[in-house]
Scaffold this motif. Structure first.
Motif, PDB file in Angstrom:
ATOM      1  N   VAL A  78       0.632  -1.142   0.187  1.00 34.88           N
ATOM      2  CA  VAL A  78      -0.200  -0.094   0.017  1.00 34.88           C
ATOM      3  C   VAL A  78       0.581   1.194  -0.202  1.00 34.88           C
ATOM      4  O   VAL A  78       1.577   1.358   0.618  1.00 34.88           O
ATOM      5  N   TYR A  79       1.046   1.743  -0.852  1.00 32.13           N
ATOM      6  CA  TYR A  79       0.927   2.762  -1.012  1.00 32.13           C
ATOM      7  C   TYR A  79       0.589   4.143  -1.596  1.00 32.13           C
ATOM      8  O   TYR A  79      -0.605   5.110  -1.628  1.00 32.13           O
ATOM      9  N   ASN A  80       1.181   5.527  -0.879  1.00 28.73           N
ATOM     10  CA  ASN A  80       0.500   7.237  -0.808  1.00 28.73           C
ATOM     11  C   ASN A  80       1.563   7.642  -1.761  1.00 28.73           C
ATOM     12  O   ASN A  80       2.493   8.325  -1.600  1.00 28.73           O
ATOM     13  N   ALA A  81       0.708   7.711  -3.108  1.00 26.61           N
ATOM     14  CA  ALA A  81       1.140   8.400  -4.217  1.00 26.61           C
ATOM     15  C   ALA A  81       1.941   9.792  -4.523  1.00 26.61           C
ATOM     16  O   ALA A  81       2.134   9.908  -5.424  1.00 26.61           O
ATOM     17  N   GLY A  82       0.792  10.667  -3.844  1.00 26.08           N
ATOM     18  CA  GLY A  82       1.242  12.080  -3.676  1.00 26.08           C
ATOM     19  C   GLY A  82      -0.314  12.269  -2.835  1.00 26.08           C
ATOM     20  O   GLY A  82      -1.215  11.819  -2.142  1.00 26.08           O
ATOM     21  N   ARG A  83       0.182  13.625  -2.773  1.00 25.69           N
ATOM     22  CA  ARG A  83      -0.750  14.104  -1.724  1.00 25.69           C
ATOM     23  C   ARG A  83      -1.812  15.381  -2.670  1.00 25.69           C
ATOM     24  O   ARG A  83      -1.714  16.390  -2.897  1.00 25.69           O
ATOM     25  N   TYR A  84      -3.012  15.037  -3.457  1.00 24.39           N
ATOM     26  CA  TYR A  84      -3.389  15.604  -4.281  1.00 24.39           C
ATOM     27  C   TYR A  84      -4.068  15.886  -4.240  1.00 24.39           C
ATOM     28  O   TYR A  84      -4.781  17.426  -4.947  1.00 24.39           O
ATOM     29  N   GLU A  85      -5.126  16.101  -3.610  1.00 23.28           N
ATOM     30  CA  GLU A  85      -6.243  16.681  -3.308  1.00 23.28           C
ATOM     31  C   GLU A  85      -5.374  18.254  -2.362  1.00 23.28           C
ATOM     32  O   GLU A  85      -6.139  19.061  -2.896  1.00 23.28           O
ATOM     33  N   ARG A  86      -4.758  18.180  -1.468  1.00 26.22           N
ATOM     34  CA  ARG A  86      -4.569  19.080  -0.975  1.00 26.22           C
ATOM     35  C   ARG A  86      -3.451  19.971  -2.121  1.00 26.22           C
ATOM     36  O   ARG A  86      -3.025  21.399  -2.347  1.00 26.22           O
ATOM     37  N   GLN A  87      -2.694  19.401  -2.927  1.00 28.72           N
ATOM     38  CA  GLN A  87      -1.762  20.610  -4.223  1.00 28.72           C
ATOM     39  C   GLN A  87      -3.096  20.984  -5.126  1.00 28.72           C
ATOM     40  O   GLN A  87      -2.638  22.008  -5.915  1.00 28.72           O
TER      41      GLN A  87
ATOM     42  N   ARG B 112      -7.532  27.110  -5.522  1.00 26.75           N
ATOM     43  CA  ARG B 112      -8.281  27.842  -4.611  1.00 26.75           C
ATOM     44  C   ARG B 112      -6.561  28.732  -4.574  1.00 26.75           C
ATOM     45  O   ARG B 112      -7.451  30.161  -3.756  1.00 26.75           O
ATOM     46  N   LEU B 113      -6.083  28.696  -3.945  1.00 26.42           N
ATOM     47  CA  LEU B 113      -4.689  30.020  -3.165  1.00 26.42           C
ATOM     48  C   LEU B 113      -3.831  29.803  -4.596  1.00 26.42           C
ATOM     49  O   LEU B 113      -3.765  31.183  -4.163  1.00 26.42           O
TER      50      LEU B 113
ATOM     51  N   ASP C 223     -12.327  22.545   2.499  1.00 28.82           N
ATOM     52  CA  ASP C 223     -13.824  22.463   2.460  1.00 28.82           C
ATOM     53  C   ASP C 223     -14.377  24.375   1.977  1.00 28.82           C
ATOM     54  O   ASP C 223     -13.599  25.501   2.402  1.00 28.82           O
ATOM     55  N   ARG C 224     -15.217  24.559   0.477  1.00 26.52           N
ATOM     56  CA  ARG C 224     -15.187  26.282   0.130  1.00 26.52           C
ATOM     57  C   ARG C 224     -16.301  26.618   0.928  1.00 26.52           C
ATOM     58  O   ARG C 224     -17.504  26.437   1.986  1.00 26.52           O
ATOM     59  N   ASN C 225     -16.255  28.129   1.307  1.00 20.59           N
ATOM     60  CA  ASN C 225     -16.835  28.899   2.426  1.00 20.59           C
ATOM     61  C   ASN C 225     -16.947  28.314   4.285  1.00 20.59           C
ATOM     62  O   ASN C 225     -17.390  28.825   4.770  1.00 20.59           O
ATOM     63  N   ARG C 226     -15.740  27.580   4.104  1.00 26.38           N
ATOM     64  CA  ARG C 226     -15.576  27.407   5.850  1.00 26.38           C
ATOM     65  C   ARG C 226     -15.444  28.684   6.338  1.00 26.38           C
ATOM     66  O   ARG C 226     -14.584  29.533   5.891  1.00 26.38           O
ATOM     67  N   LYS C 227     -15.931  28.487   7.318  1.00 25.44           N
ATOM     68  CA  LYS C 227     -15.121  29.663   8.424  1.00 25.44           C
ATOM     69  C   LYS C 227     -14.771  29.648   9.379  1.00 25.44           C
ATOM     70  O   LYS C 227     -13.702  30.355  10.081  1.00 25.44           O
TER      71      LYS C 227
END
Length: 360
Positions: free
Chosen positions: A108-117, A123-124, A231-235
């Motif tokens: 089992v391998y973590n191939a990347g941090r795609y969601e954060r990237q 968004r940023l 999450d979008r519009n997170r306060k």
């Protein structure tokens, strides 16, 4: 007259749903019947071929491919999907072993941090300064302006304490902690406490920070950045300390070694806010109830993938779990070795720790 080539295949496949009481059911919401995937794999591949499922969910494709003698590759962004598939494939291996049938090992391998990237890029707009602004704002800290930063490692202030925000693609570890402690010492900061916010932390980070506190009198509090900040519009967001895991080696009279789980506090960063107080209380009263899977690499090397030399996990039908491994592992030569323990909690979060063993 019957067709000379046989009966044409119907364009409707009549495959029953999984029986709610069947052992096949693994508790994943979109699980497909084994029979469906076996039929697809049979008509589209040959034994020995590679079957790819890039959105594996509960792992039915891998299970069917393994049974039919195909190699397989599965991937998914969801932690629960990966965890469900991992347990399912281990369980299948055990069944094939008992039936004296062939099976393959897997990793089992973590191939990347795609969601954060993706979040940082989309968004940023790829700006690390914007990443720090969002995290500090949701953490309830004031972001320091560039001309008011006493040091590049100090990004914000909360309750009189400085804050450090690790880059989005890094793992906060011993090197960063020691650099920050050095900054606190050099600047002679009166309040020697600092919040260290990061997405991921190095194994044994708690021990590192404890050593810094004892030797230098500097308190570095490490806090995991929760996924919900994306999450979008997170306060607002709830920031919690990472999971705590303590283990110790067990030396048997025959010279073999095992591992005992001593303490565990789960990572609650994925728990909805309205459930947090209740879950937090339960995690203190019965912390081991939150362990769904744990495994031991008895000859761990930090430069190599984790190897599952022994594991135990809960199933839908059996919720019991051992708190001591039963590998009875013997090392060929005397010396110093490291054992790595990986725990996956019921929220799908991984926690690892390495422990040193001395073999005479």
């Amino acid at each position: 007259m019957p067709h000379p080539d046989g009966t044409p295949v119907d364009d409707v496949w009549d495959i029953p749903i999984i029986n709610p009481m069947s052992d096949e059911r693994v508790g994943y919401p979109t699980q497909k019947p084994n029979q469906l995937l076996e039929r697809i794999i049979k008509v589209s591949s040959n034994p020995g071929d590679i079957v790819l499922d890039p959105f594996c969910g509960s792992g039915t494709t891998g299970a069917a491919a393994e049974i039919l003698g195909r190699k397989w590759i599965m991937s998914d962004l969801g932690r629960f999907a990966i965890h469900t598939s991992r347990k399912r494939m281990i369980d299948l291996q055990r069944n094939l072993h008992e039936d004296e049938k062939p099976y393959r090992s897997f990793g089992v391998y973590n191939a990347g941090r795609y969601e954060r990237q993706w979040w940082q890029k989309d968004r940023l707009k790829g700006m690390d300064s914007e990443h720090k602004r969002v995290i500090l704002e949701l953490f309830g800290a004031e972001k320091l302006k560039l001309n008011n930063q006493p040091n590049p490692f100090l990004h914000g202030v909360k309750e009189g304490n400085y804050c450090y925000v690790a880059p989005i693609d890094t793992i906060f570890g011993k090197a960063e902690a020691e650099e920050i402690a050095q900054v606190v010492t050099e600047l002679d900061i009166q309040k020697k406490e600092l919040f260290c916010l990061a997405w991921e932390f190095e194994m044994e980070i708690k021990q590192t920070l404890e050593a810094i506190k004892i030797t230098q009198g500097i308190t570095l509090t490490h806090i995991r950045i929760p996924r919900e900040v994306m999450d979008r519009n997170r306060k607002t967001a709830i920031f919690l300390a990472p999971a705590l895991l303590k283990v110790e080696p067990v030396y048997h009279n025959d010279g073999s070694v095992d591992i005992l789980l001593k303490e565990f506090i789960p990572n609650l960063s994925e728990v909805p806010g309205k459930e947090l107080e209740k879950i937090e209380k339960m995690s203190i009263e019965n912390p081991f109830d939150f362990i769904d899977f744990w495994a031991v690499d008895l000859e761990w090397n930090c430069d190599m993938p984790f190897k599952h030399h022994w594991q135990d996990y809960r199933t839908m039908n059996d919720r019991s779990l051992r708190t001591a491994s039963a590998a009875h592992h013997k090392y060929e030569e005397p010396g110093e070795y490291f054992i790595c323990v990986r725990v996956v909690d019921v929220f799908g979060c991984d926690t690892e720790i390495a422990v040193r063993v001395e073999v005479s």
